[in-house]
Design an enzyme around this catalytic site. Structure first.
Site, PDB file in Angstrom:
ATOM      1  N   GLU A 185      -0.013   0.149  -9.386  1.00 45.36           N
ATOM      2  CA  GLU A 185      -1.199  -0.386  -9.463  1.00 45.36           C
ATOM      3  C   GLU A 185      -1.815   1.279  -9.259  1.00 45.36           C
ATOM      4  O   GLU A 185      -1.131   1.528  -7.978  1.00 45.36           O
ATOM      5  CB  GLU A 185      -1.670  -1.606  -8.694  1.00 45.36           C
ATOM      6  CG  GLU A 185      -3.177  -1.254  -8.464  1.00 45.36           C
ATOM      7  CD  GLU A 185      -3.891  -2.511  -7.631  1.00 45.36           C
ATOM      8  OE1 GLU A 185      -2.667  -4.005  -7.499  1.00 45.36           O
ATOM      9  OE2 GLU A 185      -4.551  -3.048  -7.065  1.00 45.36           O
TER      10      GLU A 185
ATOM     11  N   LYS B 250     -12.947  -7.353  -8.873  1.00 46.94           N
ATOM     12  CA  LYS B 250     -13.718  -7.212  -7.238  1.00 46.94           C
ATOM     13  C   LYS B 250     -15.341  -7.320  -7.193  1.00 46.94           C
ATOM     14  O   LYS B 250     -15.987  -6.949  -7.940  1.00 46.94           O
ATOM     15  CB  LYS B 250     -13.754  -5.949  -6.468  1.00 46.94           C
ATOM     16  CG  LYS B 250     -12.104  -6.035  -5.893  1.00 46.94           C
ATOM     17  CD  LYS B 250     -11.795  -4.207  -5.486  1.00 46.94           C
ATOM     18  CE  LYS B 250     -10.744  -4.061  -4.350  1.00 46.94           C
ATOM     19  NZ  LYS B 250      -9.474  -4.066  -5.476  1.00 46.94           N
TER      20      LYS B 250
ATOM     21  N   ASP C 237      -7.389  -0.631 -10.831  1.00 46.87           N
ATOM     22  CA  ASP C 237      -8.339  -1.519 -10.093  1.00 46.87           C
ATOM     23  C   ASP C 237      -9.239  -0.388 -10.111  1.00 46.87           C
ATOM     24  O   ASP C 237     -10.778  -0.815 -10.094  1.00 46.87           O
ATOM     25  CB  ASP C 237      -7.630  -1.660  -8.524  1.00 46.87           C
ATOM     26  CG  ASP C 237      -8.222  -2.358  -8.149  1.00 46.87           C
ATOM     27  OD1 ASP C 237      -9.616  -2.667  -8.440  1.00 46.87           O
ATOM     28  OD2 ASP C 237      -7.637  -2.233  -6.470  1.00 46.87           O
TER      29      ASP C 237
ATOM     30  N   ASP D  93       0.628  -0.614  -4.993  1.00 46.90           N
ATOM     31  CA  ASP D  93      -0.901   0.165  -5.441  1.00 46.90           C
ATOM     32  C   ASP D  93      -0.672   1.460  -4.499  1.00 46.90           C
ATOM     33  O   ASP D  93      -0.665   1.028  -3.265  1.00 46.90           O
ATOM     34  CB  ASP D  93      -1.328  -1.066  -4.939  1.00 46.90           C
ATOM     35  CG  ASP D  93      -3.007  -0.919  -5.208  1.00 46.90           C
ATOM     36  OD1 ASP D  93      -3.310   0.748  -5.816  1.00 46.90           O
ATOM     37  OD2 ASP D  93      -4.427  -1.312  -4.318  1.00 46.90           O
TER      38      ASP D  93
ATOM     39  N   LYS E 161       0.287  -1.432   0.261  1.00 45.84           N
ATOM     40  CA  LYS E 161      -0.082  -0.092  -0.295  1.00 45.84           C
ATOM     41  C   LYS E 161       0.919   0.818  -0.241  1.00 45.84           C
ATOM     42  O   LYS E 161       1.288   1.594   1.259  1.00 45.84           O
ATOM     43  CB  LYS E 161      -1.260  -0.557   1.257  1.00 45.84           C
ATOM     44  CG  LYS E 161      -1.536  -0.886   1.567  1.00 45.84           C
ATOM     45  CD  LYS E 161      -2.221  -1.386   0.263  1.00 45.84           C
ATOM     46  CE  LYS E 161      -4.055  -1.898  -0.623  1.00 45.84           C
ATOM     47  NZ  LYS E 161      -4.680  -1.530  -1.863  1.00 45.84           N
TER      48      LYS E 161
HETATM   49 MG    MG Z   1      -5.651  -1.832  -5.838  1.00 48.83          MG
END
Ligand code: MG
Length: 368
Positions: free
Chosen positions: A218, A265, A241, A193, A165
């Protein structure tokens, strides 16, 4: 077969690590999940779970699942839950958008269809394409050395794919990526990401600084256009994403060569029916996927496992075992991670039984 009742329970999911932190100072300490039961006149009940990552990640939130279900559930009583196409058309006619609200109804209907057919959901989604599914571990945003220690710890547990992250201060993010790549083996996968946290300029600095490292980038920026701009400045493999919300967004990404991989997702796109369509389009288009959800516990993890198991390994970049992040079991029969992999049950339907007696009174009960 007819739907006779739809019930929902609110379930808190605390985290083993205490807190999950991502870009721009956002964090969650207890996730707000909703477990849904769709009951039928045959006595078969389907189950699902929806757990949006709210508070500034998604345009969705936990209480919104239950508010939306209260809106649409009365219009679904009496429908045939095994007719997935008609179920989805009726939900879309009852409420525009709010894909995450419709997802647990759709998934519970797949559970019913599997139970009626005597087949696991992965068999209904195309059939088993792999026996076990490789998992990634999300590494919560912390100072670089702490993230490198977390990567080493989860690597020792068997994970070989890691998603950092980042999306914070660009200089610190560069240090995070370098520190974590440094302790990994060449065959390990590292994804940075940013969760939309960088400006174009910040993203341009980061991708230039790590251009000689083996790292995936990402969702650097909020919009599709900004991400495309960053994508055209780097040779690093590129993942989208947040902007992949539906088929239309995927088709645009394909047309503009905007990504190498997407994150799919399940609840964000409206459930398994729509996720399967996106999955199949990605396979036909040569785009591998991380198959996951916006968060969840045992039932979400089982749902991910069925879609991932029915996806060819070369297109299943990774998946997520969310039930290993939390402290609470909410169902029996859910997948359990083994050496960085999980698999989907061969029992009919999703193969999970929610621990409903531990949930308290339903937050919602329509019909029955
Ligand atoms: Mg992501």
């Amino acid at each position: 077969m007819k739907i006779t009742a739809i019930k929902a329970w609110q379930v808190d999911l605390p985290l083993k690590e205490g807190r999950y932190s991502w870009s721009n100072g956002n964090f969650v300490e207890v996730f707000d999940a909703t477990v849904v039961a769709v009951e039928t006149d045959d006595g078969v009940t389907g189950y699902a779970e929806c757990c949006p990552l709210g508070s500034a990640y998604l345009p969705a939130y936990g209480a919104g699942v239950r508010a939306g279900l209260a809106e649409i559930a009365p219009k679904l009583i009496g429908l045939d839950p095994t007719n997935l196409g008609e179920m989805n058309r009726r939900m879309d006619a009852a409420l525009k958008g709010h894909a995450f609200v419709k997802a647990p109804i759709d998934i519970a209907c797949w559970d019913i269809l599997g139970k009626v057919a005597g087949l696991p959901v992965h068999a209904l989604l195309g059939g088993a394409a792999q026996d076990r599914v490789a998992l990634y571990r999300a590494i919560s945003q912390q100072p670089p050395e702490q993230m490198a220690r977390a990567v080493a710890g989860y690597r020792a547990e068997g994970y070989t794919k890691f998603q950092l992250k980042v999306g914070g201060n660009a200089d610190e993010d560069i240090a995070r990526i370098i520190a974590c790549r440094d302790i990994l083996h060449p065959s390990d996968v590292l994804v940075a990401d940013a969760n939309t946290g960088w400006t174009r300029a910040e993203a341009a600095r980061v991708v230039a600084a790590v251009s000689d490292l083996d790292v995936y980038i990402e969702q650097p920026c909020p919009s599709f256009e900004e991400c495309l701009s960053v994508r055209r400045r780097t040779a690093l493999p590129f993942v989208l994403d947040e902007v992949i919300t539906d088929v239309e967004a995927l088709l645009r990404g394909l047309a503009e060569d905007a990504m190498d991989i997407i994150n799919l997702k399940i609840s964000k796109v409206g459930g398994l029916t729509k996720a399967r369509l996106i999955r199949d389009l990605c396979v036909e288009s040569g785009i591998p996927m991380t198959i996951e959800d916006t968060w969840g516990g045992d039932i979400v993890t089982a749902t991910i496992a069925h879609l991932a198991r029915s996806t060819p390994a070369e297109f299943c970049f990774s998946a997520t075992d969310f039930n290993s992040y939390g402290t609470r079991d909410i169902a029996t029969g859910a997948p359990r991670r083994l050496d960085g992999f999980m698999t989907a049950s061969d029992a009919p339907g999703l193969g999970v039984t929610p621990l409903i007696e531990s949930f308290g009174a339903p937050a919602l009960s329509i019909g029955g």
